[in-house]
Design a protein around this motif. Structure first.
Motif, PDB file in Angstrom:
ATOM      1  N   HIS A 199      47.008 -35.565  65.690  1.00 51.70           N
ATOM      2  CA  HIS A 199      47.585 -34.912  64.506  1.00 51.70           C
ATOM      3  C   HIS A 199      46.554 -34.501  63.465  1.00 51.70           C
ATOM      4  O   HIS A 199      46.907 -33.839  62.481  1.00 51.70           O
ATOM      5  N   ALA A 200      45.295 -34.872  63.653  1.00 48.00           N
ATOM      6  CA  ALA A 200      44.263 -34.518  62.676  1.00 48.00           C
ATOM      7  C   ALA A 200      43.920 -33.036  62.771  1.00 48.00           C
ATOM      8  O   ALA A 200      44.147 -32.383  63.797  1.00 48.00           O
ATOM      9  N   ASP A 201      43.363 -32.491  61.688  1.00 54.89           N
ATOM     10  CA  ASP A 201      42.911 -31.099  61.719  1.00 54.89           C
ATOM     11  C   ASP A 201      41.794 -30.905  62.732  1.00 54.89           C
ATOM     12  O   ASP A 201      41.678 -29.852  63.342  1.00 54.89           O
ATOM     13  N   LYS A 202      40.982 -31.945  62.889  1.00 56.36           N
ATOM     14  CA  LYS A 202      39.877 -31.879  63.835  1.00 56.36           C
ATOM     15  C   LYS A 202      39.481 -33.294  64.220  1.00 56.36           C
ATOM     16  O   LYS A 202      39.642 -34.240  63.452  1.00 56.36           O
ATOM     17  N   SER A 203      38.951 -33.415  65.434  1.00 59.19           N
ATOM     18  CA  SER A 203      38.385 -34.686  65.875  1.00 59.19           C
ATOM     19  C   SER A 203      36.910 -34.487  66.173  1.00 59.19           C
ATOM     20  O   SER A 203      36.536 -33.536  66.866  1.00 59.19           O
ATOM     21  N   CYS A 204      36.068 -35.358  65.637  1.00 56.50           N
ATOM     22  CA  CYS A 204      34.645 -35.407  65.989  1.00 56.50           C
ATOM     23  C   CYS A 204      34.458 -36.694  66.785  1.00 56.50           C
ATOM     24  O   CYS A 204      34.141 -37.747  66.235  1.00 56.50           O
ATOM     25  N   ALA A 205      34.696 -36.607  68.083  1.00 55.32           N
ATOM     26  CA  ALA A 205      34.757 -37.793  68.936  1.00 55.32           C
ATOM     27  C   ALA A 205      33.405 -38.106  69.540  1.00 55.32           C
ATOM     28  O   ALA A 205      32.691 -37.215  69.998  1.00 55.32           O
ATOM     29  N   ALA A 206      33.060 -39.381  69.558  1.00 56.07           N
ATOM     30  CA  ALA A 206      31.861 -39.809  70.279  1.00 56.07           C
ATOM     31  C   ALA A 206      32.065 -39.504  71.760  1.00 56.07           C
ATOM     32  O   ALA A 206      33.195 -39.550  72.268  1.00 56.07           O
ATOM     33  N   ALA A 207      30.979 -39.194  72.449  1.00 57.55           N
ATOM     34  CA  ALA A 207      31.094 -38.902  73.878  1.00 57.55           C
ATOM     35  C   ALA A 207      31.748 -40.066  74.615  1.00 57.55           C
ATOM     36  O   ALA A 207      32.569 -39.876  75.508  1.00 57.55           O
ATOM     37  N   GLU A 208      31.386 -41.283  74.213  1.00 59.93           N
ATOM     38  CA  GLU A 208      31.993 -42.473  74.822  1.00 59.93           C
ATOM     39  C   GLU A 208      33.264 -42.839  74.065  1.00 59.93           C
ATOM     40  O   GLU A 208      33.335 -43.839  73.369  1.00 59.93           O
ATOM     41  N   THR A 209      34.270 -41.984  74.201  1.00 56.84           N
ATOM     42  CA  THR A 209      35.589 -42.252  73.629  1.00 56.84           C
ATOM     43  C   THR A 209      36.583 -42.358  74.774  1.00 56.84           C
ATOM     44  O   THR A 209      36.668 -41.458  75.615  1.00 56.84           O
ATOM     45  N   TYR A 210      37.310 -43.468  74.827  1.00 56.12           N
ATOM     46  CA  TYR A 210      38.259 -43.721  75.911  1.00 56.12           C
ATOM     47  C   TYR A 210      39.652 -43.635  75.295  1.00 56.12           C
ATOM     48  O   TYR A 210      40.163 -44.610  74.743  1.00 56.12           O
ATOM     49  N   ILE A 211      40.239 -42.448  75.400  1.00 56.09           N
ATOM     50  CA  ILE A 211      41.433 -42.121  74.635  1.00 56.09           C
ATOM     51  C   ILE A 211      42.615 -41.861  75.558  1.00 56.09           C
ATOM     52  O   ILE A 211      42.467 -41.245  76.623  1.00 56.09           O
ATOM     53  N   GLY A 212      43.786 -42.333  75.142  1.00 57.76           N
ATOM     54  CA  GLY A 212      44.963 -42.083  75.960  1.00 57.76           C
ATOM     55  C   GLY A 212      46.229 -42.625  75.324  1.00 57.76           C
ATOM     56  O   GLY A 212      46.194 -43.474  74.428  1.00 57.76           O
ATOM     57  N   LEU A 213      47.371 -42.108  75.788  1.00 61.46           N
ATOM     58  CA  LEU A 213      48.690 -42.579  75.369  1.00 61.46           C
ATOM     59  C   LEU A 213      49.154 -43.576  76.430  1.00 61.46           C
ATOM     60  O   LEU A 213      49.578 -43.181  77.512  1.00 61.46           O
ATOM     61  N   VAL A 214      49.038 -44.855  76.133  1.00 65.36           N
ATOM     62  CA  VAL A 214      49.207 -45.894  77.154  1.00 65.36           C
ATOM     63  C   VAL A 214      50.503 -46.691  77.000  1.00 65.36           C
ATOM     64  O   VAL A 214      50.683 -47.732  77.628  1.00 65.36           O
ATOM     65  N   GLU A 215      51.421 -46.180  76.189  1.00 66.57           N
ATOM     66  CA  GLU A 215      52.641 -46.943  75.888  1.00 66.57           C
ATOM     67  C   GLU A 215      53.499 -47.221  77.119  1.00 66.57           C
ATOM     68  O   GLU A 215      54.234 -48.222  77.142  1.00 66.57           O
ATOM     69  N   LEU A 216      53.429 -46.342  78.131  1.00 63.47           N
ATOM     70  CA  LEU A 216      54.252 -46.563  79.328  1.00 63.47           C
ATOM     71  C   LEU A 216      53.932 -47.900  79.979  1.00 63.47           C
ATOM     72  O   LEU A 216      54.787 -48.511  80.620  1.00 63.47           O
ATOM     73  N   GLY A 217      52.688 -48.373  79.800  1.00 61.20           N
ATOM     74  CA  GLY A 217      52.293 -49.645  80.394  1.00 61.20           C
ATOM     75  C   GLY A 217      53.062 -50.827  79.848  1.00 61.20           C
ATOM     76  O   GLY A 217      53.223 -51.846  80.525  1.00 61.20           O
ATOM     77  N   VAL A 218      53.563 -50.718  78.616  1.00 59.94           N
ATOM     78  CA  VAL A 218      54.353 -51.811  78.033  1.00 59.94           C
ATOM     79  C   VAL A 218      55.840 -51.453  77.966  1.00 59.94           C
ATOM     80  O   VAL A 218      56.609 -52.057  77.230  1.00 59.94           O
ATOM     81  N   GLY A 219      56.222 -50.439  78.732  1.00 63.10           N
ATOM     82  CA  GLY A 219      57.647 -50.117  78.827  1.00 63.10           C
ATOM     83  C   GLY A 219      58.184 -49.293  77.684  1.00 63.10           C
ATOM     84  O   GLY A 219      59.386 -49.290  77.422  1.00 63.10           O
ATOM     85  N   LEU A 220      57.314 -48.570  76.978  1.00 56.95           N
ATOM     86  CA  LEU A 220      57.732 -47.703  75.878  1.00 56.95           C
ATOM     87  C   LEU A 220      57.217 -46.294  76.113  1.00 56.95           C
ATOM     88  O   LEU A 220      56.447 -46.048  77.048  1.00 56.95           O
ATOM     89  N   ILE A 221      57.640 -45.361  75.276  1.00 55.54           N
ATOM     90  CA  ILE A 221      57.027 -44.041  75.281  1.00 55.54           C
ATOM     91  C   ILE A 221      56.263 -43.899  73.963  1.00 55.54           C
ATOM     92  O   ILE A 221      56.524 -44.636  73.001  1.00 55.54           O
ATOM     93  N   PRO A 222      55.300 -43.003  73.875  1.00 57.00           N
ATOM     94  CA  PRO A 222      54.621 -42.791  72.590  1.00 57.00           C
ATOM     95  C   PRO A 222      55.643 -42.456  71.512  1.00 57.00           C
ATOM     96  O   PRO A 222      56.409 -41.498  71.650  1.00 57.00           O
ATOM     97  N   GLY A 223      55.669 -43.257  70.449  1.00 50.50           N
ATOM     98  CA  GLY A 223      56.718 -43.100  69.441  1.00 50.50           C
ATOM     99  C   GLY A 223      56.216 -42.663  68.086  1.00 50.50           C
ATOM    100  O   GLY A 223      56.998 -42.578  67.134  1.00 50.50           O
ATOM    101  N   GLY A 224      54.915 -42.380  67.967  1.00 51.66           N
ATOM    102  CA  GLY A 224      54.363 -41.956  66.685  1.00 51.66           C
ATOM    103  C   GLY A 224      54.021 -40.480  66.669  1.00 51.66           C
ATOM    104  O   GLY A 224      53.093 -40.073  65.968  1.00 51.66           O
ATOM    105  N   GLY A 225      54.779 -39.710  67.427  1.00 49.93           N
ATOM    106  CA  GLY A 225      54.529 -38.272  67.489  1.00 49.93           C
ATOM    107  C   GLY A 225      53.734 -37.846  68.700  1.00 49.93           C
ATOM    108  O   GLY A 225      53.538 -36.651  68.926  1.00 49.93           O
TER     109      GLY A 225
END
Length: 792
Positions: free
Chosen positions: A591-617
Motif C-alpha cells: 500500500h505504500a507509494d514506493k518500496s525501497c527494498a533490500a535485495a535480501e527481502t523475503y516477502i509474502g502473504l503467508v496467512e493461508l499457512g495459519v488458516g486465514l486469508i490476508p485481511g489487511g488489504g
C-alpha cells in the motif's frame, strides 16, 4: 576518469569463483567465467567437453542451497569458457578477478596470461585469503601494478556482505576508492579497507576469537555443546556459534589460517593463542574436517528408529556422544531479555562458570583488537564492520566494549591480567569515554591517530534510525517517529519479530498525520534483524478463543483503514523493507507509494499457512492488481489465477528481485537496493523526489474489475482437484475457497466494476469467518508455541 564496470572476467570456477560470478550477474553485470580444460579433453575439439569443468561447477553452484542468485534469470549474464580457448576474451572485460587455487606459482602463471590479453587500465584483483597481495604483483608491469589489489569476498558472496579491499603500495588510490564505492553501491557489500597483513581483518580477528575460545575450553573445562550455547545468538552471534562455524568453514581451513598467523605475525602479542591444540591436530590427522568430510566437532547419524541424530565430539575421549543441553544460571537469566546490550551486561556480571567464560572471552578479545590498531587497520570502525559483515556478528567488538563501559572494563581487564594497548589509556585520559558517540544524528568514532572523534564516512548514505533519537517527534512504548532531516519523518518500531499490533497501528496513523501537517513525507523502516513477521497473531488468537468477534472485527477494520490511510495520505509514504517481510508487513509494503527494498527481502502473504486469508488489504490489493494486469489477448482468468495461487500457496519471494516476479513489488515503481545499509537513505531520497515532483494524492479506486462466477467456478474446480489429489487438506480447501470468493468479487453473475471498499468488506468477512474455525485456531496455537503451523 569515470570508470564503469559492464563486464567482469572471473578466473577460476571453484566454490568461490562460481558464486562470485553468480553474485556479479545478480547485480546486473555480464560475467565471463573461465577455468581449466579437463585433462581428458585436452585434445578434444568438442566445446562442451573442453568447458565441462566450468559448466559443471556453475551448475553445482546453482543447485546449492541457499541459492547464490536472486533469480534464475541472472544466469543468462554468465558466459563460460576455458583458459586455453577463451583467455583472450578478457580483453573485453573492465575488471578481472582471479579466484584460482591458493598457490603463488599457479597465480603467477594466470597473471602472465592476464598481462598478455588485458587492455591497459583494466582492473585486476585477487580473491586470495592467504597469500600477501604485494607478492602477486611482483614482476608485473607498471600498469598492472597500478590497477591491481586484493578483493576478498566471503563465502557465500550473496549472503555474507563483507568485501575486504587490500591495496598494495603501488595500487593507484583511484582504484582503491573506486572499488570501495562500487562494492558498496553496486554489489551491496560492506566494503572494508584492509592492510596487506596475514588474514587481513575479519579472519585475523575471527580466527583469534575461535582459537582463544579453544584455549578457554581447556582452562575452564567446558564442553563443545556448552561453548556453542554460550557463543551463539545470546551474545549476538550466528546460530552456528563457535564449533559449528568451524565445521562449516572447514577445520583444515581454520588450522591453515591459524598457522599462517603464528608463522607470519612475529609481533603479535597473542601469537601463542594460535597454537594448535593436540586434539585439533588429531582431528586433522583423522580427516575429521567438518561438513566436507561428514564429521568434525559434530557428526550426523541415524538413530535406532531411522531418525536423524547429531552427535557431539568429546574432546577428552575423542569419541562422539549425544548432545547435552548447557545449564548455566547466568545463561538462563539472560536468555529471556530481548535487548542485546542489556544481555551482554548481565552475562559478564554473573558468578558461575558461564560468567567466567564471558569475562575471559571479552577481556581477551578487547585487548587483542586494541593492539591491532594500527597494525591491520588505522580505524577501529573497520574492525567492527568486518566482523559484522563477514562473521555475522550483530554487534562489533568495539561496540561491545562500549556497552560494557570502556573505563570500567579496562580496570577489570587489568585485574584479570589482560593489558589493552596504550592508545586506550590515552583516549580515557583525554576524556574520551567511548569508541562511538552520536552528535546531531551523526555517528562519530574515536580516531587513535588524531586522538579525536571523527564522523563515520558516508554517513548520509547510511541512515541508522536510532541515531536520530535526539530528533524524536513522537513515540509510544514500541515505536519512535524521528525527523530524519530534509523535512522527512522516519518511523520504526521494536516489537518481537517486528510484529504489528495496536501500538504499531497507532504509530503508523500518527506518523502519517504528523507528516501531513508540516513535512514532505514519511519513511517506514527499521534497523533490526527483520522488518516484520506480520500481524500479531497472538492478539487474533486471544480475540477468537474468547469469541470477542466485535473486538476482532474492530481490529481488522483498523488494520485495513491504516493500510488505506498509508495509500491515500496527502504526502508520500515510502517503505524500506528487508529480510522477513511477511503477512501484514507485506500488506503495508503493497500500500505504500514506493518500496525501497533490500535485495535480501523475503516477502509474502503467508496467512493461508495459519488458516486465514490476508485481511489487511492484501487480498484486495492482489485482486486489484490482477484486474489491472488483464490483457485482451489472453483469458482474463489467467492473471487472476496466478495471483490467487501466490496467496493460496503462501509463496514467499526469496529476494526482492523475485518479489517483482510474484507481483509483490511493482516494476517501474518500486526499487531494489543491493546494499541493505543504504535502503533507508534511498527511501528518504525517494520521499523528497516524489514530493518535489508535485505529489498528488491518489483517488480511491471504484473501477476494479472482478470476474464473479466466470472465474469462481474455475478456481473452485482447481481447489477441488488439489484436494482430491491430497495436496490440500479439508481445511486448506475451505480457506482457499474463501480466498477465491473474495478475489472474484463474490458470487456475481457477470464481470463487474467494484470499489476497493467493496473488496475490503468481503476480505474482512472471510477473515472473521475463518478466525472462528477450530482448525484455524489449532494452526495459530501451533505457531505461537513452536513457530510452525500444524498441518490439519
Amino acid at each position: 576518469m569515470k570508470r564503469k564496470i559492464k563486464k567482469v572476467g572471473v578466473l577460476g570456477s571453484g566454490v568461490m569463483g562460481s558464486r562470485i560470478a553468480c553474485h556479479l550477474a545478480g547485480a546486473g553485470i555480464q560475467v565471463l567465467l573461465l577455468d581449466m580444460v579437463p585433462k581428458e579433453a585436452a585434445e578434444s575439439q568438442d566445446k562442451s567437453a573442453r568447458n565441462k569443468l566450468v559448466n559443471d561447477a556453475l551448475q553445482a553452484a546453482l543447485k546449492s542451497n541457499p541459492s547464490p542468485v536472486y533469480t534464475r534469470n541472472v544466469v543468462k549474464r554468465i558466459i563460460t569458457g576455458n583458459f586455453t580457448d577463451n583467455m583472450k576474451e578478457i580483453s573485453g572485460c573492465d575488471w578481472i578477478i582471479e579466484v584460482v587455487v591458493e598457490r603463488l606459482d599457479i597465480k603467477k602463471i594466470i597473471f602472465d596470461q592476464v598481462e598478455q590479453f588485458r587492455k591497459p587500465g583494466t582492473l585486476v584483483t585477487s580473491n586470495t585469503s592467504g597469500i600477501p597481495i604485494h607478492m602477486m604483483a611482483e614482476g608485473r608491469s607498471d600498469d598492472f601494478k597500478k590497477h591491481f589489489c586484493g578483493t576478498h569476498f566471503f563465502n557465500p558472496p550473496r549472503y555474507l556482505r563483507l568485501l575486504e579491499i587490500i591495496p598494495t603500495p603501488e595500487t593507484d588510490p583511484e582504484v582503491t576508492n573506486f572499488l570501495m564505492e562500487f562494492g558498496s553501491l553496486q554489489l551491496g557489500k560492506t566494503t572494508v579497507l584492509a592492510k596487506d597483513t596475514p588474514a587481513f581483518i575479519a579472519n585475523r580477528i575471527g580466527v583469534y576469537g575461535i582459537m582463544a575460545i579453544f584455549g578457554l575450553v581447556e582452562k575452564l573445562g567446558l564442553t563443545i555443546d556448552e561453548v556453542d550455547a554460550l557463543t551463539g545468538p545470546v551474545i549476538g552471534r550466528p546460530k552456528s556459534a563457535t564449533f559449528r562455524t568451524a565445521d562449516v568453514v572447514g577445520i583444515d581451513t581454520l588450522v591453515k589460517v591459524a598457522n599462517g598467523v603464528a608463522e607470519n605475525c612475529s609481533g603479535d602479542e597473542q601469537r601463542t593463542a594460535f597454537s594448535i591444540p593436540s586434539w585439533l591436530d588429531r582431528m586433522v590427522g583423522n580427516s575429521w574436517l567438518g561438513d566436507k568430510t561428514g564429521q568434525g566437532f559434530f557428526k550426523k547419524t541415524k538413530g535406532a528408529a531411522g531418525e536423524k541424530e547429531i552427535l557431539t565430539l568429546n574432546l577428552a575421549t575423542m569419541e562422539y556422544g549425544p548432545r547435552q543441553k548447557a545449564r548455566f544460571a547466568t545463561l538462563e537469566a539472560a536468555k529471556p531479555v530481548d535487548d542485546l546490550k542489556t544481555r551482554l551486561q548481565m552475562l559478564v556480571q554473573g558468578s558461575d562458570k558461564a560468567a567466567d567464560f564471558y569475562r575471559h572471552f571479552h577481556y581477551g578479545l578487547f585487548a587483542y583488537i586494541s593492539h591491532r590498531i594500527p597494525e591491520i587497520s588505522d580505524e577501529l570502525y573497520r574492525i567492527d564492520d568486518a566482523m559484522k559483515a563477514g562473521f555475522g556478528w550483530e554487534i562489533g567488538a568495539f561496540e561491545s566494549w562500549d556497552v560494557l563501559g570502556v573505563e570500567k572494563t579496562v580496570a577489570k581487564m587489568k585485574e584479570a591480567g589482560y593489558q589493552p594497548a596504550a592508545w586506550i589509556e590515552e583516549m580515557l585520559a583525554s576524556g574520551g569515554k567511548s569508541f562511538y558517540k552520536i552528535e546531531n544524528g551523526k555517528r562519530l568514532y574515536y580516531d587513535a591517530s588524531s586522538k579525536s572523534y571523527r564522523p563515520l564516512p558516508g554517513g548520509d548514505a547510511f541512515i541508522v534510525m536510532k541515531n536520530f533519537e535526539g530528533q524524536t517527534v513522537w513515540k509510544n512504548s514500541a515505536c519512535r517517529t524521528y525527523h530524519l532531516g530534509d523535512d522527512v519523518l522516519g518511523l520504526e518500531w521494536h516489537t518481537k519479530m517486528g510484529s504489528i499490533g495496536g501500538e504499531v497501528i497507532e504509530a503508523i496513523n500518527r506518523s502519517v498525520s504528523l507528516a501531513e501537517e508540516k513535512y514532505k513525507g514519511l519513511v517506514i523502516a527499521n534497523d533490526t534483524a527483520n522488518f516484520s513477521a506480520g500481524a500479531n497473531v497472538g492478539m487474533i488468537f486471544m480475540f477468537a478463543v474468547e469469541q470477542e468477534y466485535d473486538e476482532l472485527d474492530l481490529a481488522v477494520r483498523q488494520f485495513q483503514q491504516t493500510m488505506m490511510r498509508t495509500r491515500y495520505s496527502s504526502v508520500p509514504v515510502v517503505v524500506a523493507p528487508h529480510a522477513l517481510t511477511l503477512g501484514g508487513a507485506c500488506e503495508l509494503t503493497l500500500h505504500a507509494d514506493k518500496s525501497c527494498a533490500a535485495a535480501e527481502t523475503y516477502i509474502g502473504l503467508v496467512e493461508l499457512g495459519v488458516g486465514l486469508i490476508p485481511g489487511g488489504g492484501g487480498t484486495k490489493e492482489f485482486a486489484m492488481r490482477a484486474a489491472d494486469e488483464m490483457h485482451e489477448d489472453e483469458p482474463e482468468t489467467i492473471t487472476l489465477k496466478n495471483r490467487f495461487l501466490t496467496i493460496a500457496t503462501a509463496k514467499v519471494a526469496t529476494s526482492a528481485l523475485e518479489a517483482f516476479e510474484l507481483g509483490m513489488l511493482r516494476r517501474g515503481v518500486d526499487e531494489v537496493v543491493l546494499n541493505q545499509d543504504r535502503r533507508i537513505s534511498e527511501a528518504k531520497k525517494s520521499v523528497v523526489e516524489i514530493y518535489d515532483s508535485g505529489y498528488l494524492t491518489p483517488l480511491p479506486r471504484t473501477d476494479v474489475k472482478v470476474l464473479g462466477r466466470s472465474a469462481l467456478g474455475a478456481l473452485y474446480a482447481g481447489i477441488n482437484g488439489m484436494w482430491r489429489a491430497n495436496y490440500a487438506t479439508d481445511h486448506d480447501a475451505l480457506v482457499a475457497r474463501k480466498l477465491a470468493y473474495v478475489m472474484c468479487g463474490g458470487d456475481l453473475s457477470e464481470p463487474t466494476l467494484v470499489s476497493e471498499q467493496y473488496l475490503l468488506d468481503l476480505e474482512r468477512e472471510a477473515f472473521l469467518s475463518l478466525a472462528g474455525e477450530k482448525k484455524t485456531l489449532e494452526r495459530i496455537q501451533s505457531v505461537l508455541k513452536s513457530g510452525k503451523p500444524v498441518r490439519n
